[in-house]
Design a protein around this motif. Structure first.
Motif, PDB file in Angstrom:
ATOM      1  N   SER A   1      -0.100   3.457  -5.734  1.00  0.00           N
ATOM      2  CA  SER A   1      -1.438   4.697  -5.717  1.00  0.00           C
ATOM      3  C   SER A   1      -2.645   3.845  -5.311  1.00  0.00           C
ATOM      4  O   SER A   1      -2.816   2.530  -5.448  1.00  0.00           O
ATOM      5  N   PRO A   2      -4.006   4.444  -5.045  1.00  0.00           N
ATOM      6  CA  PRO A   2      -4.891   3.576  -4.604  1.00  0.00           C
ATOM      7  C   PRO A   2      -5.643   2.825  -5.747  1.00  0.00           C
ATOM      8  O   PRO A   2      -5.973   1.667  -5.349  1.00  0.00           O
TER       9      PRO A   2
ATOM     10  N   GLN B   1       0.793  -1.387  -0.061  1.00  0.00           N
ATOM     11  CA  GLN B   1      -0.128  -0.098   0.041  1.00  0.00           C
ATOM     12  C   GLN B   1       0.777   1.154   0.144  1.00  0.00           C
ATOM     13  O   GLN B   1       0.464   2.245  -0.546  1.00  0.00           O
TER      14      GLN B   1
END
Length: 183
Positions: A111-112, A107
């Motif tokens: 990136s998300p 994480q």
């Protein structure tokens, strides 16, 4: 033998599939790059367009403007060695997809959107099955733009080679993976 093409505009328009060229004016004013002083832009000469950088916006650097509190793009001078980060990213990703490490460790590096895609549960079959070791071979890094690195690597497992490609962008002083492709 094919029929000769019509040479006159009237003959071209008479055909069953005639095309009309319609010029649509642009509703926006021309782009003016704020980084180029106005005195350098000559009348009749278009100013160069800034490089497209998806993601966070760069800080203005001017004290009279307030910066927003979001992520900030980083230049190459503010970032660690891209080759070491790329090798670490590829190794951690393949180990996580093989089930030897938790996905949550990826994480901070991704990136998300990339993390959501990795968490979706779709894993390459060659990576998820089997107990033979994963070997990360040559990792190549290219930096086409300041603050952006493109990575390609070769992973081997059970005598077969597989390609891994990633895009790293400098955000808040560290590299973050914004695109990942595992073949």
């Amino acid at each position: 033998m094919s029929a000769p093409s019509p040479t006159t505009p009237a003959a071209a328009a008479a055909g069953p599939h005639a095309l009309d060229l319609v010029v649509v004016p642009t509703p926006q004013p021309p782009l003016q790059d704020e980084r180029i002083p106005v005195r350098l832009v000559r009348p009749g000469v278009a100013s160069p367009r800034p490089a497209h950088r998806p993601g966070p916006r760069p800080r203005s650097g001017r004290p009279d403007q307030l910066d927003d509190f979001g992520p900030v793009l980083s230049g190459r001078a503010d970032l660690p060695d891209a080759h070491l980060v790329a090798r670490r990213l590829v190794t951690l990703t393949l180990e996580a997809l093989a089930g030897r490490r938790p996905l949550s460790q990826l994480q901070p590096l991704t990136s998300p959107g990339v993390f959501a895609a990795l968490s979706a549960g779709r894993r390459p079959r060659w990576c998820a099955h089997g107990m033979s070791p994963l070997i990360v071979g040559a990792v190549r890094v290219c930096e086409p733009v300041d603050g952006v690195a493109e990575v390609s690597a070769v992973a081997r497992r059970a005598g077969r080679a597989h390609a891994v490609a990633a895009r790293l962008e400098g955000v808040d002083g560290r590299w973050r993976c914004t695109a990942l492709q595992i073949g």
